[in-house]
Design an enzyme around this catalytic site. Structure first.
Site, mmCIF file in Angstrom:
data_model
loop_
_atom_site.group_PDB
_atom_site.id
_atom_site.type_symbol
_atom_site.label_atom_id
_atom_site.label_comp_id
_atom_site.label_asym_id
_atom_site.label_seq_id
_atom_site.Cartn_x
_atom_site.Cartn_y
_atom_site.Cartn_z
ATOM 1 N N SER A 140 0.287 -1.367 0.159
ATOM 2 C CA SER A 140 -0.312 -0.153 0.118
ATOM 3 C C SER A 140 1.002 0.764 0.148
ATOM 4 O O SER A 140 1.549 1.225 0.895
ATOM 5 C CB SER A 140 -1.234 0.276 1.109
ATOM 6 O OG SER A 140 -1.321 1.186 0.899
ATOM 7 N N LYS A 195 -4.284 -6.488 3.684
ATOM 8 C CA LYS A 195 -4.588 -5.169 2.996
ATOM 9 C C LYS A 195 -5.799 -5.322 2.049
ATOM 10 O O LYS A 195 -6.431 -3.819 2.027
ATOM 11 C CB LYS A 195 -3.950 -6.063 1.182
ATOM 12 C CG LYS A 195 -3.850 -5.177 0.300
ATOM 13 C CD LYS A 195 -3.266 -3.320 0.872
ATOM 14 C CE LYS A 195 -3.010 -2.508 -0.555
ATOM 15 N NZ LYS A 195 -4.386 -2.278 -1.464
ATOM 16 N N HIS A 198 -7.065 -2.823 4.519
ATOM 17 C CA HIS A 198 -7.483 -1.732 4.051
ATOM 18 C C HIS A 198 -7.606 -0.956 3.031
ATOM 19 O O HIS A 198 -8.274 0.034 3.709
ATOM 20 C CB HIS A 198 -5.820 -1.857 4.031
ATOM 21 C CG HIS A 198 -4.819 -0.910 3.689
ATOM 22 N ND1 HIS A 198 -4.649 -0.306 2.179
ATOM 23 C CD2 HIS A 198 -4.438 0.441 3.993
ATOM 24 C CE1 HIS A 198 -4.301 1.327 1.981
ATOM 25 N NE2 HIS A 198 -4.242 1.088 3.413
ATOM 26 N N ASN A 199 -8.133 -1.543 2.496
ATOM 27 C CA ASN A 199 -8.647 -1.007 1.090
ATOM 28 C C ASN A 199 -10.178 -0.348 1.960
ATOM 29 O O ASN A 199 -11.275 1.019 1.660
ATOM 30 C CB ASN A 199 -8.744 -1.016 0.162
ATOM 31 C CG ASN A 199 -7.085 -1.467 -0.670
ATOM 32 O OD1 ASN A 199 -6.179 -0.938 -0.159
ATOM 33 N ND2 ASN A 199 -7.214 -1.219 -1.876
ATOM 34 N N GLU A 202 -9.982 2.522 3.807
ATOM 35 C CA GLU A 202 -10.109 3.786 3.047
ATOM 36 C C GLU A 202 -11.031 3.899 2.325
ATOM 37 O O GLU A 202 -11.429 5.485 2.838
ATOM 38 C CB GLU A 202 -8.517 3.268 1.625
ATOM 39 C CG GLU A 202 -8.137 4.427 0.686
ATOM 40 C CD GLU A 202 -7.800 3.279 -0.298
ATOM 41 O OE1 GLU A 202 -6.717 2.347 -0.055
ATOM 42 O OE2 GLU A 202 -8.029 3.224 -1.579
#
Ligand code: 6PG
Length: 492
Positions: A140, A195, A198-199, A202
């Site tokens: 990232s 991940k 995480h997105n 986000e």
């Protein structure tokens, strides 16, 4: 002119790491690797033009070029280690296949793309049959991060970490306390799972910021440049983060062609490459509410249906324009509502990671994850130090937002949060992420929920049974008969 030929041993260049796929992200990652002491980087790209261009543009990197997979494998010292940086999908499978044909047991293949974690689980299982290690690694930070220091979330077998750890630590972003933002997240697909979340976080963070901007703009009449100053101010406090920082920059930008604020000439239809949707789909299957992330993902979908929006534009809303009486007080309310909603979004995201770890048998250290998100990644923020503190204090914290720091912020911010959601609702301004986060907050803390009535409805039409609050067991009411209650088999 320094000797730009690569270091060699017996005439064969010996690289300790290789990169396959030299689009911007791959090239930047290769340059980052080459800039670190002790790394010699082999590079390969399906079309040789990109390889030659990178060589010509960056002689200082002393890359070891390869023009076939055989040459690539021959240029790598054992255990051969290669990072695939191609667009997630069928292309990844093709490169994996090609590498397994030239690699040997003990070598390491890393997929650095945004692969779906279930694909990574499948790939790791298949590649493991060959004795080769397969690692799915979330990377990232975008193109800039790949070059200067991303946050890296590798999964894969423990034994790969012995070789891979030092290499990834050499290129990862460094948190303020000097810690590299990389850790071995867990086995097989754990890295790509984290991940993905995480997105998802986000998406929620970006939507919340966008709603805050929309409310202030419409409630106070301030210009994008003035709102940029507000975000820049917020970025000096508890909301400090990369996304707040860049929001101020985007709002300050003037469109050269029209002289108008750029944000006013950008088409209001948001795209998405799919990682937010994966986060929500996975949360649904895990039974984890991620309302902020879900509403952020749906908000992008809603914005991207112009034909429906046009058809619905005639539907009435509140008559008067939205203007607040006290702009400064409202702006402070929005700031507190943003922070409270952000706490919910991160709490839900970490909840999903915990549920995924339990489902897939990963031993994921949530504190370590919060630490590697402190720098390099898109959601990097001072706030993540507080999450790390919370998990350091209570590693098995059941609900992140109950940690003292967050509970206190929610307690002091909830009045403002409620005022903002009420104001938005009365003004007809969509605030799906703010309002769904508040609904989650009120739901998770409620001592009694209307789920009791839902159970009654389910039992009425489907005999799906229910539990009682006053005695153990499972029950069903004979709704179509004399409506007596009977003990029943647990059908949950
Ligand atoms: C990152 C980003 C990145 C993301 C793109 C596009 O961590 O560097 O999250 O991986 O895929 O920014 O994302 P969307 O198109 O889904 O917004």
């Amino acid at each position: 002119m320094s000797d730009t030929s690569a270091p060699s041993d017996n005439g064969v260049a010996v690289a300790n790491i290789g990169v396959v796929g030299l689009a911007v992200m791959g090239s930047n990652l290769a340059r980052n690797l080459a800039s670190r002491e002790g790394n010699t980087v082999a590079i390969y790209n399906r079309s040789r033009e990109k390889t030659d261009q990178l060589l010509a543009d960056h002689p200082e990197a002393q890359f070891v070029p390869a023009y076939s997979y055989e040459e690539f494998a021959a240029s790598l010292a054992k255990p051969r280690t290669a990072i695939i940086m191609v667009k997630a999908g069928a292309g990844t499978d093709a490169v994996i296949q090609a590498l397994t044909e030239v690699f040997e047991p003990g070598d390491i293949i890393v997929d650095g793309g945004n692969a779906l974690f279930t694909d990574t689980i499948r790939r790791e299982k298949a590649v493991r049959e060959t004795g080769i290690n397969f690692v799915g690694a979330g990377i990232s930070g975008g193109e800039e991060g790949a070059l200067t220091g991303p946050s890296i979330m590798p999964g894969g077998p423990e034994e790969s970490w012995v070789t891979l750890g030092p290499i990834l630590r050499s290129i990862a972003a460094v948190a303020p306390d000097g810690e590299p933002c990389v850790t071995h997240v867990g086995t097989d697909g754990a890295g790509h799972f984290v991940k993905m979340v995480h997105n998802g976080i986000e998406y929620a963070d970006m939507q919340l910021i966008a709603e805050a901007y929309d409310l202030i703009r419409r409630g106070t009449g301030k210009t994008p440049a003035e709102i940029a100053d507000i975000f820049a101010e917020w970025n000096t406090g508890e909301l400090e983060s990369y996304l707040i920082e860049i929001t101020a920059e985007v709002l300050r930008q003037v469109d050269a062609a029209t002289g108008r604020p750029l944000v006013d000439v950008i088409l209001d239809q948001a795209g998405a490459k799919g990682t937010g949707a994966w986060t929500v789909q996975t949360a649904l299957s895990l039974g984890v509410p991620v309302s902020g992330i879900a509403e952020a993902t749906f908000a992008r979908s809603l914005s991207s249906h112009p034909e429906q929006r046009e058809a619905a534009a005639s539907l009435p809303g509140p008559d008067e324009d939205f203007r607040v009486a006290d702009a400064d007080a409202f702006i402070e309310d929005v700031r507190q509502a943003l922070f409270a909603s952000k706490i919910v979004a991160y709490s839900q995201g970490f909840d999903e990671i915990r549920a995924g770890a339990a489902e897939y048998g990963w031993n994921i250290d949530l504190g370590a994850i919060s630490k590697i998100w402190r720098a390099g990644c898109i959601i990097r923020a001072q706030f993540l130090n507080r999450i790390a503190d919370a998990y350091a204090e209570t590693p098995d914290l059941p609900v992140l937002m109950t940690a003292p720091y967050f509970a206190e912020a929610l307690t002091s911010g909830q009045a403002a949060w409620r005022r903002v959601v009420v104001a938005a609702t009365q003004a007809g301004i969509p605030s799906p992420a703010f309002s769904s986060s508040l609904a989650y907050y009120d739901g998770i803390r409620a001592d009694r929920l209307p789920a009791a009535l839902v159970q009654g409805q389910r039992d009425f039409f489907g005999a799906h049974t229910y539990k009682r609050i006053d005695k153990p067991g499972t029950f069903h009411t004979l709704w179509s008969g004399d409506r007596t209650e009977i003990e029943a088999e647990d059908t949950h």
